[in-house]
Scaffold this active site. Sequence first.
Site, PDB file in Angstrom:
ATOM      1  N   TYR A 160      42.464  44.818  43.507  1.00 46.70           N
ATOM      2  CA  TYR A 160      43.688  44.704  42.716  1.00 46.70           C
ATOM      3  C   TYR A 160      44.799  45.613  43.232  1.00 46.70           C
ATOM      4  O   TYR A 160      45.893  45.637  42.670  1.00 46.70           O
ATOM      5  CB  TYR A 160      43.428  45.081  41.256  1.00 46.70           C
ATOM      6  CG  TYR A 160      42.641  44.053  40.494  1.00 46.70           C
ATOM      7  CD1 TYR A 160      41.357  43.716  40.899  1.00 46.70           C
ATOM      8  CD2 TYR A 160      43.162  43.431  39.372  1.00 46.70           C
ATOM      9  CE1 TYR A 160      40.620  42.786  40.200  1.00 46.70           C
ATOM     10  CE2 TYR A 160      42.426  42.494  38.673  1.00 46.70           C
ATOM     11  CZ  TYR A 160      41.158  42.175  39.089  1.00 46.70           C
ATOM     12  OH  TYR A 160      40.435  41.260  38.400  1.00 46.70           O
ATOM     13  N   LYS A 227      28.117  46.435  43.331  1.00 51.82           N
ATOM     14  CA  LYS A 227      27.482  45.551  44.320  1.00 51.82           C
ATOM     15  C   LYS A 227      27.228  46.356  45.591  1.00 51.82           C
ATOM     16  O   LYS A 227      27.554  45.931  46.702  1.00 51.82           O
ATOM     17  CB  LYS A 227      28.415  44.366  44.638  1.00 51.82           C
ATOM     18  CG  LYS A 227      28.385  43.238  43.647  1.00 51.82           C
ATOM     19  CD  LYS A 227      27.091  42.478  43.586  1.00 51.82           C
ATOM     20  CE  LYS A 227      26.839  41.614  44.793  1.00 51.82           C
ATOM     21  NZ  LYS A 227      25.572  40.836  44.648  1.00 51.82           N
ATOM     22  N   ASP A 281      25.698  41.494  39.624  1.00 51.53           N
ATOM     23  CA  ASP A 281      25.352  40.123  39.215  1.00 51.53           C
ATOM     24  C   ASP A 281      24.294  40.089  38.126  1.00 51.53           C
ATOM     25  O   ASP A 281      24.407  39.347  37.164  1.00 51.53           O
ATOM     26  CB  ASP A 281      24.933  39.262  40.417  1.00 51.53           C
ATOM     27  CG  ASP A 281      24.070  39.996  41.399  1.00 51.53           C
ATOM     28  OD1 ASP A 281      22.854  40.015  41.235  1.00 51.53           O
ATOM     29  OD2 ASP A 281      24.648  40.577  42.347  1.00 51.53           O
ATOM     30  N   ASP A 305      36.693  43.435  35.175  1.00 50.51           N
ATOM     31  CA  ASP A 305      37.521  42.342  34.669  1.00 50.51           C
ATOM     32  C   ASP A 305      36.626  41.200  34.195  1.00 50.51           C
ATOM     33  O   ASP A 305      36.719  40.724  33.060  1.00 50.51           O
ATOM     34  CB  ASP A 305      38.452  41.880  35.804  1.00 50.51           C
ATOM     35  CG  ASP A 305      39.590  41.023  35.290  1.00 50.51           C
ATOM     36  OD1 ASP A 305      39.633  40.744  34.082  1.00 50.51           O
ATOM     37  OD2 ASP A 305      40.437  40.612  36.108  1.00 50.51           O
TER      38      ASP A 305
END
Length: 415
Positions: A160, A227, A281, A305
């Site tokens: 972002y 991740k 995930d 988000d």
Amino acid sequence: MPFEKIVPPSEGTKITVESGKLHIPDQPIITFIEGDGIGYDIMTASRRIWDAAVEKAYNGARRIHWMEIYSGEKAAQLYDGNYMPEETFEALRQYHIGIKGPLTTPVGGGFRSLNVTLRQVLDLYACVRPVRWYRGVPSPLKDPGKTDIVIFRENTEDVYAGIEYEAGSAENKKLAAFLRNEMGAQFFEDAGLGIKPISAFASKRLVRKAIQYALDRGRKSVTLVHKGNIQKFTEGAFRKWGYEVAAQEFGDVTITEDDLWEKYNGKQPEGTIVIKDRIADIIFQHLLLRPDEFDVLATMNLNGDYLSDAAAAHVGGVGIAPGANIGDEVAMFEATHGTAPKYTNLDKVNPGSLLFSGVMMLEYMDWWEAANLINTAFEKTIEQKIVTYDFARQMEGATEVGTSAFATAIIRNMD
Ligand code: NAP
């Protein structure tokens, strides 16, 4: 210097911050941005509820003195087309706490999102989204009461940060040549390129805030969501820095998940917080199947988000999901949904998201009695099946009311 259009209330005292600590007077001045679209309806209804709860809880000994500040369409009208006047930032810097309705992002012509601008200019680096279920609220889960988490999302970096180069542009070609020729990177021709900065500074201050919150609120764990198995030097580094903050700055009150099993045989010592981590995930599955294993979650911008909206859906959706963007000196509490323009001034929508953002604000101010009154009265109202259209369409035998009548019912249920 006096403000140009903002009119401070005749009574009330400024909130102050000293050495990072907030001092809330009994008669604080609090700023609000009404918001566009449904902003007027939900802000009017919510302010009635917050004021009634404070009055009821403290019998007049405490009162909020509201000061309207401007952004969005109302600002554009007042400030000759300026959607985000400088004195709005200045008021927030001076008064430290604000609450806002949703803002339209004007389409086209060089506008950044007003929400993003506010966060960036005031360095509101932690997006905080509590996700808990209120009895009676329609949910797709069998047992939504098991969900009671708070997500801390880093607000200032990650993909972002806006460091992106369009395929075919001169900048893209320059960067692609550097990456291929000097760094040995391989990727397809004509790929758009984006950079994902994740720094120790931003990661650590976010995790620090999450751990401090967990300590202040008697929470049991902080889970670092990442991740790092794939993106080792960004998301993996976030994980590493998160554990470092915990060990270096909160070593006497935090234990790792390994410690929990190896040293304490699975029994968490009183007064400690377990620091653990999960891959981004699998956390979506965990939050559906075993939500009670999670408490405070800390993660980077993109993961946060996705995660905060998905988790909100478990307990009633964005219509009632509250949120705040918090920095070291300024906190902005805000509805998490948009301006829902088709419902503008129809006195129809659910004020829940803004209302509970205000409850977060009261908790942040340590005005727990007022916050709890609203929580209880809201549940009572939902149990009476007095609801706005969004809940009515998911409930059997509901009485559908408008925004203002819903607020009146909540206030009545404070008695
Ligand atoms: P939206 O305004 O959130 O509305 C999407 C849908 O969500 C609505 O049509 C409505 O669903 C439901 N909804 C939203 N708020 C609700 C409430 N209080 N009570 C009940 N239902 C509610 O999203 P959008 O239409 O994509 O965006 C509209 C504008 O808002 C855009 O200009 C966007 O930039 C802006 N926006 C601002 C913020 C912010 O200020 N934080 C956030 C997101 C978007 P139904 O149609 O099913 O009734």
